[in-house]
Design a protein around this motif. Structure first.
Motif, PDB file in Angstrom:
ATOM      1  N   LYS A 144      12.895  -7.968 -18.623  1.00 53.86           N
ATOM      2  CA  LYS A 144      12.683  -8.549 -19.951  1.00 53.86           C
ATOM      3  C   LYS A 144      11.475  -9.481 -20.002  1.00 53.86           C
ATOM      4  O   LYS A 144      10.932  -9.729 -21.084  1.00 53.86           O
ATOM      5  N   HIS A 145      11.036 -10.011 -18.869  1.00 57.86           N
ATOM      6  CA  HIS A 145       9.988 -11.035 -18.860  1.00 57.86           C
ATOM      7  C   HIS A 145       8.791 -10.637 -17.986  1.00 57.86           C
ATOM      8  O   HIS A 145       7.657 -10.921 -18.353  1.00 57.86           O
ATOM      9  N   ALA A 146       9.044 -10.044 -16.842  1.00 61.12           N
ATOM     10  CA  ALA A 146       7.955  -9.632 -15.955  1.00 61.12           C
ATOM     11  C   ALA A 146       7.192  -8.461 -16.572  1.00 61.12           C
ATOM     12  O   ALA A 146       7.714  -7.725 -17.420  1.00 61.12           O
ATOM     13  N   THR A 147       5.967  -8.261 -16.128  1.00 61.70           N
ATOM     14  CA  THR A 147       5.112  -7.172 -16.598  1.00 61.70           C
ATOM     15  C   THR A 147       5.099  -6.053 -15.567  1.00 61.70           C
ATOM     16  O   THR A 147       4.921  -6.306 -14.371  1.00 61.70           O
ATOM     17  N   ILE A 148       5.269  -4.811 -16.021  1.00 62.54           N
ATOM     18  CA  ILE A 148       5.204  -3.658 -15.126  1.00 62.54           C
ATOM     19  C   ILE A 148       3.769  -3.136 -15.094  1.00 62.54           C
ATOM     20  O   ILE A 148       3.171  -2.863 -16.139  1.00 62.54           O
ATOM     21  N   VAL A 149       3.229  -2.998 -13.896  1.00 66.19           N
ATOM     22  CA  VAL A 149       1.910  -2.402 -13.686  1.00 66.19           C
ATOM     23  C   VAL A 149       2.140  -1.050 -13.019  1.00 66.19           C
ATOM     24  O   VAL A 149       2.660  -0.996 -11.903  1.00 66.19           O
ATOM     25  N   ARG A 150       1.784   0.015 -13.689  1.00 64.64           N
ATOM     26  CA  ARG A 150       2.132   1.357 -13.217  1.00 64.64           C
ATOM     27  C   ARG A 150       1.049   1.957 -12.334  1.00 64.64           C
ATOM     28  O   ARG A 150      -0.086   2.125 -12.771  1.00 64.64           O
ATOM     29  N   ALA A 151       1.424   2.278 -11.115  1.00 61.44           N
ATOM     30  CA  ALA A 151       0.526   2.980 -10.203  1.00 61.44           C
ATOM     31  C   ALA A 151       0.496   4.458 -10.575  1.00 61.44           C
ATOM     32  O   ALA A 151       1.441   4.978 -11.187  1.00 61.44           O
ATOM     33  N   PRO A 152      -0.568   5.187 -10.220  1.00 67.27           N
ATOM     34  CA  PRO A 152      -0.651   6.606 -10.572  1.00 67.27           C
ATOM     35  C   PRO A 152       0.511   7.436 -10.037  1.00 67.27           C
ATOM     36  O   PRO A 152       0.917   8.422 -10.656  1.00 67.27           O
ATOM     37  N   SER A 153       1.061   7.051  -8.901  1.00 64.67           N
ATOM     38  CA  SER A 153       2.183   7.767  -8.297  1.00 64.67           C
ATOM     39  C   SER A 153       2.936   6.802  -7.400  1.00 64.67           C
ATOM     40  O   SER A 153       2.433   5.720  -7.055  1.00 64.67           O
ATOM     41  N   SER A 154       4.130   7.201  -6.980  1.00 66.99           N
ATOM     42  CA  SER A 154       4.913   6.332  -6.096  1.00 66.99           C
ATOM     43  C   SER A 154       4.213   6.049  -4.767  1.00 66.99           C
ATOM     44  O   SER A 154       4.231   4.907  -4.290  1.00 66.99           O
ATOM     45  N   PRO A 155       3.589   7.058  -4.116  1.00 68.86           N
ATOM     46  CA  PRO A 155       2.892   6.754  -2.857  1.00 68.86           C
ATOM     47  C   PRO A 155       1.727   5.781  -3.020  1.00 68.86           C
ATOM     48  O   PRO A 155       1.279   5.186  -2.037  1.00 68.86           O
ATOM     49  N   ALA A 156       1.225   5.611  -4.249  1.00 69.08           N
ATOM     50  CA  ALA A 156       0.088   4.709  -4.478  1.00 69.08           C
ATOM     51  C   ALA A 156       0.508   3.279  -4.788  1.00 69.08           C
ATOM     52  O   ALA A 156      -0.346   2.404  -4.973  1.00 69.08           O
ATOM     53  N   VAL A 157       1.812   3.009  -4.843  1.00 67.36           N
ATOM     54  CA  VAL A 157       2.305   1.687  -5.272  1.00 67.36           C
ATOM     55  C   VAL A 157       1.806   0.567  -4.372  1.00 67.36           C
ATOM     56  O   VAL A 157       1.281  -0.448  -4.842  1.00 67.36           O
ATOM     57  N   VAL A 158       1.965   0.718  -3.069  1.00 68.50           N
ATOM     58  CA  VAL A 158       1.619  -0.376  -2.161  1.00 68.50           C
ATOM     59  C   VAL A 158       0.112  -0.602  -2.141  1.00 68.50           C
ATOM     60  O   VAL A 158      -0.348  -1.748  -2.083  1.00 68.50           O
ATOM     61  N   ASP A 159      -0.672   0.474  -2.205  1.00 68.08           N
ATOM     62  CA  ASP A 159      -2.129   0.309  -2.254  1.00 68.08           C
ATOM     63  C   ASP A 159      -2.543  -0.491  -3.492  1.00 68.08           C
ATOM     64  O   ASP A 159      -3.404  -1.373  -3.408  1.00 68.08           O
ATOM     65  N   MET A 160      -1.938  -0.193  -4.658  1.00 68.29           N
ATOM     66  CA  MET A 160      -2.259  -0.948  -5.862  1.00 68.29           C
ATOM     67  C   MET A 160      -1.776  -2.391  -5.746  1.00 68.29           C
ATOM     68  O   MET A 160      -2.471  -3.333  -6.169  1.00 68.29           O
ATOM     69  N   PHE A 161      -0.584  -2.569  -5.208  1.00 66.15           N
ATOM     70  CA  PHE A 161      -0.028  -3.906  -4.989  1.00 66.15           C
ATOM     71  C   PHE A 161      -0.982  -4.763  -4.166  1.00 66.15           C
ATOM     72  O   PHE A 161      -1.246  -5.934  -4.494  1.00 66.15           O
ATOM     73  N   MET A 162      -1.542  -4.170  -3.119  1.00 67.77           N
ATOM     74  CA  MET A 162      -2.449  -4.910  -2.249  1.00 67.77           C
ATOM     75  C   MET A 162      -3.806  -5.122  -2.920  1.00 67.77           C
ATOM     76  O   MET A 162      -4.348  -6.231  -2.921  1.00 67.77           O
ATOM     77  N   ALA A 163      -4.357  -4.066  -3.499  1.00 62.93           N
ATOM     78  CA  ALA A 163      -5.716  -4.129  -4.044  1.00 62.93           C
ATOM     79  C   ALA A 163      -5.827  -5.077  -5.228  1.00 62.93           C
ATOM     80  O   ALA A 163      -6.844  -5.769  -5.389  1.00 62.93           O
ATOM     81  N   GLU A 164      -4.786  -5.112  -6.063  1.00 61.76           N
ATOM     82  CA  GLU A 164      -4.845  -5.921  -7.283  1.00 61.76           C
ATOM     83  C   GLU A 164      -4.101  -7.250  -7.154  1.00 61.76           C
ATOM     84  O   GLU A 164      -3.933  -7.961  -8.140  1.00 61.76           O
ATOM     85  N   GLN A 165      -3.661  -7.549  -5.929  1.00 59.18           N
ATOM     86  CA  GLN A 165      -2.985  -8.828  -5.672  1.00 59.18           C
ATOM     87  C   GLN A 165      -1.822  -9.047  -6.642  1.00 59.18           C
ATOM     88  O   GLN A 165      -1.681 -10.117  -7.251  1.00 59.18           O
ATOM     89  N   LEU A 166      -0.981  -8.012  -6.772  1.00 58.32           N
ATOM     90  CA  LEU A 166       0.175  -8.101  -7.660  1.00 58.32           C
ATOM     91  C   LEU A 166       1.297  -8.879  -6.970  1.00 58.32           C
ATOM     92  O   LEU A 166       1.241  -9.159  -5.772  1.00 58.32           O
TER      93      LEU A 166
END
Length: 250
Positions: A144-166
């Motif tokens: 309800k409060h946090a923002t979802i940032v969608r990676a292109p695919s599930s295998p790309a989640v951690v790379d996006m997490f690291m690259a964008e400092q999520l």
């Protein structure tokens, strides 16, 4: 040789004379490609088991994202697929009872102030999940409060997490555990934020008899111990054989 009943079921489940199977590689716990490029894992094994019972060969439809696999079966471009049961995906599909339960978990950096799952849903927190994945659909309903940032695919989640400092990465617990071992400075929050009920699915246009046969096929695979044996064969850890019947909605 098929009996008349088997021949009728074969036509109802696979009217094109071959079993067209959609496989999603986004969850390596369930499916991957082997050294020869052929689908492997429990989902592929279930496909081969059903095809053998019906006397059919298989044509694979391989995808990297769950929503691509969903659309393939929903549009009747495939006869069988493997999906996390979710009400959003239910339109146009019939889900079998689940054959396996998988945990969804959160991962953060070691220096994150977050210590528990119930601390994630706060304004300013950015949570990444694979677009169209079971986690994305679940979190879209529940955060309800946090923002979802969608990676292109599930295998790309951690790379996006690291690259964008999520702030948080959401995904399959086993995959996140492997990433935490591979990459320094990461940890999983305790427990789980959801249980994924993984099922087989066919187009909703298939007959009631086809649906009943698919349901019975999955229940027999669980009851006979075949699913548990597949866990051992594919060295699947951290997942559980689903109980009989359908799960309650989240």
């Amino acid at each position: 040789m098929n009996t008349p009943i088997q021949a009728s079921l074969t036509h109802l489940l696979a009217p094109h004379g071959v079993m067209r199977v959609a496989i999603n590689l986004g969850n390596p716990v369930l499916a991957r490609l082997d050294a020869s490029g052929e689908p492997s894992g429990i989902s592929a094994d279930l496909s081969r088991r059903l095809a053998k019972q019906l006397g059919l060969s298989i044509e694979w439809r391989v995808f990297k994202k769950a929503d691509e696999s969903v659309q393939c079966v929903r549009s009747d471009a495939a006869d069988i697929g493997f999906f996390a049961i979710d009400p959003v995906r239910g339109e146009g599909l019939h889900f079998s009872p689940p054959y396996v339960q998988i945990e969804g978990a959160y991962m953060v950096r070691n220096d994150s102030p977050l210590q528990n799952n119930d601390e994630v849903d706060q304004a300013g927190h950015r949570v990444t999940a694979g677009a169209g994945s079971a986690y994305d659909l679940f979190l879209t309903r529940h955060l309800k409060h946090a923002t979802i940032v969608r990676a292109p695919s599930s295998p790309a989640v951690v790379d996006m997490f690291m690259a964008e400092q999520l702030d948080v990465a959401a995904g399959v617990k086993q995959q996140l555990q492997a990433d935490a071992m591979r990459l320094p400075g990461l940890r999983l929050l305790p427990g789980r934020f959801m249980v994924i009920h993984q099922a087989m699915g066919i187009p909703a246009t298939r007959s009631a008899q086809a649906r009943e046969h698919l349901n019975a096929f999955v229940e027999e695979a669980k009851r006979s111990g075949w699913v548990a044996e597949a866990f051992v064969r594919h060295q699947i850890q951290g997942a559980a054989v689903a109980p009989p019947g359908y799960p309650a909605h989240d």
